[in-house]
Scaffold this motif. Structure first.
Motif, mmCIF file in Angstrom:
data_model
loop_
_atom_site.group_PDB
_atom_site.id
_atom_site.type_symbol
_atom_site.label_atom_id
_atom_site.label_comp_id
_atom_site.label_asym_id
_atom_site.label_seq_id
_atom_site.Cartn_x
_atom_site.Cartn_y
_atom_site.Cartn_z
ATOM 1 N N GLU A 131 0.823 -1.213 0.000
ATOM 2 C CA GLU A 131 0.000 0.000 0.000
ATOM 3 C C GLU A 131 0.856 1.261 0.000
ATOM 4 O O GLU A 131 0.513 2.243 -0.625
ATOM 5 N N ASP A 132 1.951 1.244 0.723
ATOM 6 C CA ASP A 132 2.763 2.452 0.819
ATOM 7 C C ASP A 132 3.869 2.437 -0.215
ATOM 8 O O ASP A 132 4.296 1.391 -0.675
ATOM 9 N N PRO A 133 4.325 3.622 -0.600
ATOM 10 C CA PRO A 133 5.253 3.688 -1.731
ATOM 11 C C PRO A 133 6.640 3.168 -1.379
ATOM 12 O O PRO A 133 7.269 3.625 -0.430
ATOM 13 N N VAL A 134 7.110 2.209 -2.154
ATOM 14 C CA VAL A 134 8.485 1.715 -2.106
ATOM 15 C C VAL A 134 9.021 1.834 -3.521
ATOM 16 O O VAL A 134 8.335 1.477 -4.468
ATOM 17 N N LYS B 97 3.853 4.214 -19.133
ATOM 18 C CA LYS B 97 2.975 3.259 -19.801
ATOM 19 C C LYS B 97 1.620 3.248 -19.091
ATOM 20 O O LYS B 97 1.474 3.795 -17.994
ATOM 21 N N ALA B 98 0.609 2.598 -19.721
ATOM 22 C CA ALA B 98 -0.728 2.587 -19.132
ATOM 23 C C ALA B 98 -0.766 1.811 -17.813
ATOM 24 O O ALA B 98 -1.305 2.282 -16.813
ATOM 25 N N TYR B 99 -0.205 0.605 -17.800
ATOM 26 C CA TYR B 99 -0.220 -0.218 -16.593
ATOM 27 C C TYR B 99 1.133 -0.887 -16.398
ATOM 28 O O TYR B 99 1.758 -1.307 -17.378
ATOM 29 N N GLY B 100 1.564 -0.989 -15.146
ATOM 30 C CA GLY B 100 2.859 -1.592 -14.860
ATOM 31 C C GLY B 100 2.810 -2.492 -13.636
ATOM 32 O O GLY B 100 1.954 -2.335 -12.757
ATOM 33 N N GLU B 101 3.732 -3.455 -13.603
ATOM 34 C CA GLU B 101 3.861 -4.399 -12.486
ATOM 35 C C GLU B 101 5.225 -4.154 -11.843
ATOM 36 O O GLU B 101 6.261 -4.338 -12.493
ATOM 37 N N PRO B 102 5.270 -3.756 -10.568
ATOM 38 C CA PRO B 102 6.552 -3.387 -9.943
ATOM 39 C C PRO B 102 7.235 -4.565 -9.245
ATOM 40 O O PRO B 102 6.576 -5.403 -8.627
ATOM 41 N N PHE B 103 8.549 -4.605 -9.338
ATOM 42 C CA PHE B 103 9.346 -5.650 -8.684
ATOM 43 C C PHE B 103 10.527 -5.035 -7.940
ATOM 44 O O PHE B 103 11.014 -3.953 -8.290
ATOM 45 N N ASP C 290 8.095 9.949 -9.544
ATOM 46 C CA ASP C 290 8.580 8.760 -8.853
ATOM 47 C C ASP C 290 8.144 8.786 -7.394
ATOM 48 O O ASP C 290 7.902 9.838 -6.821
ATOM 49 N N PRO C 291 8.047 7.601 -6.792
ATOM 50 C CA PRO C 291 7.471 7.547 -5.452
ATOM 51 C C PRO C 291 8.395 8.111 -4.377
ATOM 52 O O PRO C 291 9.535 7.695 -4.236
ATOM 53 N N VAL C 292 7.878 9.086 -3.645
ATOM 54 C CA VAL C 292 8.526 9.622 -2.457
ATOM 55 C C VAL C 292 7.506 9.491 -1.326
ATOM 56 O O VAL C 292 6.340 9.816 -1.519
ATOM 57 N N LYS C 293 7.926 9.005 -0.178
ATOM 58 C CA LYS C 293 6.967 8.842 0.926
ATOM 59 C C LYS C 293 6.563 10.211 1.439
ATOM 60 O O LYS C 293 7.406 10.962 1.929
ATOM 61 N N PRO C 294 5.276 10.571 1.326
ATOM 62 C CA PRO C 294 4.856 11.878 1.834
ATOM 63 C C PRO C 294 4.836 11.914 3.355
ATOM 64 O O PRO C 294 4.614 10.901 4.009
ATOM 65 N N SER C 295 5.082 13.108 3.920
ATOM 66 C CA SER C 295 4.942 13.284 5.366
ATOM 67 C C SER C 295 3.498 13.093 5.789
ATOM 68 O O SER C 295 3.208 12.567 6.851
ATOM 69 N N PHE C 296 2.582 13.528 4.944
ATOM 70 C CA PHE C 296 1.149 13.304 5.204
ATOM 71 C C PHE C 296 0.383 13.540 3.913
ATOM 72 O O PHE C 296 0.909 14.122 2.958
#
Lengths: 233, 233, 233, 233, 233, 233
Positions: D146-149, D208-214, E147-153
């Protein structure tokens, strides 16, 4: 820096919200070389008499003012050249700079400016007065940081902490003025109590009463793991 | 560890892909105390004669085998109790463990198991043989890591590097066997050349010929910034 | 870059302590477009004859000198405009820049300046000569970094490594001069051995003899996971 | 995994909150080897008929159930031995595992268990059925996070995304049941909309429209920087 | 910002690739003070009529143009002084800035410039018009990051998201122009769909339909942990 | 936790080196539900009378002992089932766990065990007594950490700090015993002074006298940026 051993040239009071240097006039050429040079952004409204008193408390050997404009600091050619001259003249082995992230823009700029000057001072062809000299070590002072950053190392200042606080108290009237204007301590926190708490916090990281935290980019060398301090568990 | 000063108890060959310990039988009680204890996962097919030869090359004072099952290591009650006894018996000041992230599951488990045992060994009420003793310092060896992790510090091993390589060569027949089976070096890289490259890489971080990298969780204490090594610029 | 495929425009020797570019005079307009453009901070005391020899060794198609002042580099309007013109004239698909953290201030400034110019070159309204062109890909070279940074990816240069070293050797007299002055290699480490060790270290990360490391900000796309190299375990 | 090329053995639906596998009975020995093996924690209340339907939609060649207890998963000796047998029997080149940080404890345990088994399967002396085989590549699926990595790389699944969603819809009755019990989607968010949003988010990282992250631990190798996708600016 | 409560002064459309502000002429002195000030880099070719329409949609109270040169922004003395005047005149409690890492150089410079001006505006001695005022809170908008950066909130914008999209649509002709020139959306992705996907992605992090992500440097204070939103499991 | 509002069930004294819970006998079924549940590793030699006194000082509504073995804690099936029953019986909205990295192995295990139990308690099919209940929020207490970790947020405890210290003093005789044995505070630092320093340090991060730091994995939601505390500059 005096509290660590022999801060010969100047001093940087590391306090939670700001960093100061004594605003003397720029007096090249300097004939005295030093082991340790602390470069700090300063406030130009600090009175010279108080600065002299603080320096006397710390036993600082030499204070200089680079003559760069407070709150208008720029990392530009003339500023770099002036710092290169200062570094070449005093020939320090270790240079201490503000950590590049802080509240006042001058902290960021002074940090980058000082770092650039340390490198350029060693280039023979760089067009500034003085013989080429590159400091062996560049360290960043972390103590005025409010948020937690893991220091590269901490120095035990338990024995000299009260002297540090005494020196800072020499500036009391300035602090009071700036505090009244809401500039330095708009949060209403007590300066001296904050310095004590943060120094004690960093001291606890090395299991000592008071500590001074530093950051450095390069890898640390340890000569004998059996001599390492700071109990792990 | 011998290359650092006085690895009195056992040895850990830090090589890019694995870590070994000499598979003697477990022989409590130990009457000899040591300065430095290196705990490592091992391979149970290593022959004792070769291990003795390697230990002689390194000048290791004492080797022990905890008798835990290779490739079946668990961080469970009996394993912790056995390590606690070993730590209490040898009374080390510094304990070196594998870094918890590695290729072989035994590395992760040995690291966590060793860390837990170091703490539990100091609890008076913990039900294992021996008087309570908690090691002062716990360090993690990084040298067998393939991917770059910033070490907490690096130790200069330039003078003893060839001795280290000579000791590793004592195990040549084992390596050849495992290599033939594709187990240890499935990538086809040459073991001794890899050890040289990685030691030289870590050495370059402290501007030395060869270096041994370590990681530790607690903050490092530095006593005199003027004595710091490793040129910044 | 030649070692990767077809560095058509210029070259960047990535060595542990510095990065160079050949100091020809700025010769717009360029009529030749290229696939790959490497922008590097240079030293203005490098002799043109040696640069020509190195370029010949690498088979570089085109070398240009932006004419910006060495050790006085600024990310200012005129510098950006000049680089925008260079990018529009050569129309590169990939641009390689120095990593923004390094020893020499020029590295940081060249990196930021190059990055800004790549973006601005694509703005139709930006007031510089040439038709708008934005490079598809911006990469940062990591090889001259001393401390470990995890690269986004590594390119296998095992087959061309000796050619790279041969090209660097063309500058031997410069290196010797700078080394004598303590400017480039004040640490006393051997340049060619350092290049070999670091390239072998990065090569080991992809299980190859020699590797060239790069960093990029955007996410990497992989088209087929079954074609991925670098054994995991 | 089918959407990438040829997921021959099994399937893992990567959805924001969970990951599933089809609960067939364990049927060793397997005579079919595969390119790609996805190991996933599953829920034991999923009906076999629906799993068959989903597998047919995806064109999965082979599904297996390791027979390990749902919500009671342990990384212990018997579980590792069973997975080692599965890996040796199917001889995969690439193994995909859940990312070790997730909501359900089974995710963490399945990830570590799968990783350990991949290594142990290659040890000739490890006591489990089958000839030694070590997968070449171990990847971690990030999509259910759920959270960005920051992913190590993203695969373009634009062309097969609707098929993926169709396969997930085969489990509608299970999802409805779990949702009614507040177990899987206690947050009240719509499952299919979440899958679409997260796949589109990861797709946007590679334009791209859809991606699968690894995610993968080892360094990525790139063969030709001119062939890199994903525009930088 | 209107979607959050009462963006009184100006607006910042946070879109994946860029950030805009309405290009009115600079009209000091301002007599209206505000709660919230959003400072954004803008494009000087946006037509005023469209900007007025967008502001009307959002209910923005006041729009100002600092008159700084687009694509030629510098963090220099005159720019800082102008922003200090703006901040002193409007007396905001919260200032929202672009995140310092982005595609367009103006983002980085506007972010640093705005941050510096917020500090300097509170210095009584800083030579710019207006009474000293330091904003209480400085926040960085993350939504235009790719690109994904974890937001503070994250702030829940589910109820006002369609209004935000409607306001952005007021600029359709500009976007079309820039898109045709390949400047803003060279990747060919659809702007409105990207905004929807990224807002839904950030919304999912707080289990809401749409969310707006922010970063702040200082530590967050929570008054009652029982009132915390966002289900953990 | 009482200092924050209404810690109804139990208490966790967060002190620099350890964390305790009152060792009553396990008394299911519990008929009282709570808002906040703090799960902590404890020491089984703490006397019940002192624990009762500390609880009275804090106004804790309910204390329970899960009956798990001190210094022998395992994240196994029986332990998880017991905690699931406890969570289902008390029906907490918020659960506070130790941060998973700490000195005592029990901290790591209690943290993971508590986290797993919170998830499993919500699964209808999980075989443990009680109706399914999943806590809304899982938080990790950071205060006993020695090294700096950036907290997700800090709670102002200035008004209740002395009460917290008074409760900890109820355990004085235990602390003295453990201190004499060198178990808890082998570093020789004063417990109460350390608690005061660390609480003041975390308080300074939110510009308050004393603060309690927490970590949580999920993103924080903020409803109104104008209501945010903690001055930025």
């Amino acid at each position: 820096m005096n509290e660590m051993r022999n801060a010969d040239l100047t001093l940087q009071f590391r306090i939670p919200h700001s960093a100061f240097r004594i605003p003397d006039a720029w007096r090249p050429p300097v004939t005295q070389t030093v082991d340790l040079l602390a470069i700090a952004a300063h406030r130009d409204d600090l009175r010279a008499a108080e600065a002299e008193r603080a320096a006397a408390v710390l036993g600082v050997a030499l204070r200089l003012n680079a003559g760069l404009p407070d709150a208008h600091l720029q990392n530009d050619e003339p500023s770099r050249a002036r710092l290169v001259e200062l570094i070449r003249a005093t020939h320090p082995r270790v240079v201490i700079l503000p950590f590049p992230v802080g509240r006042h823009p001058d902290h960021r700029i002074a940090s980058e400016l000082g770092r650039d000057a340390c490198y350029l001072a060693g280039l023979a062809k760089y067009g500034a007065a003085g013989a080429p000299h590159r400091p062996f070590k560049v360290l960043y002072a972390l103590a005025y940081r409010e948020d937690p950053v893991k220091p590269s190392f901490v120095v035990d200042i338990s024995e000299t902490f009260e002297t540090k606080l005494e020196a800072i108290r020499c500036y009391a009237s300035q602090f009071d003025g700036a505090r009244a204007a809401g500039e330095i301590f708009p949060t209403g926190q007590d300066l001296y109590e904050l310095i004590r708490v943060q120094s004690a916090h960093y001291g606890s990281l090395i299991r000592k009463a008071y500590g001074e935290p530093f950051f450095c980019n390069e890898t640390l060398e340890v000569q004998d793991v059996l001599q390492l301090g700071v109990q792990s568990l």
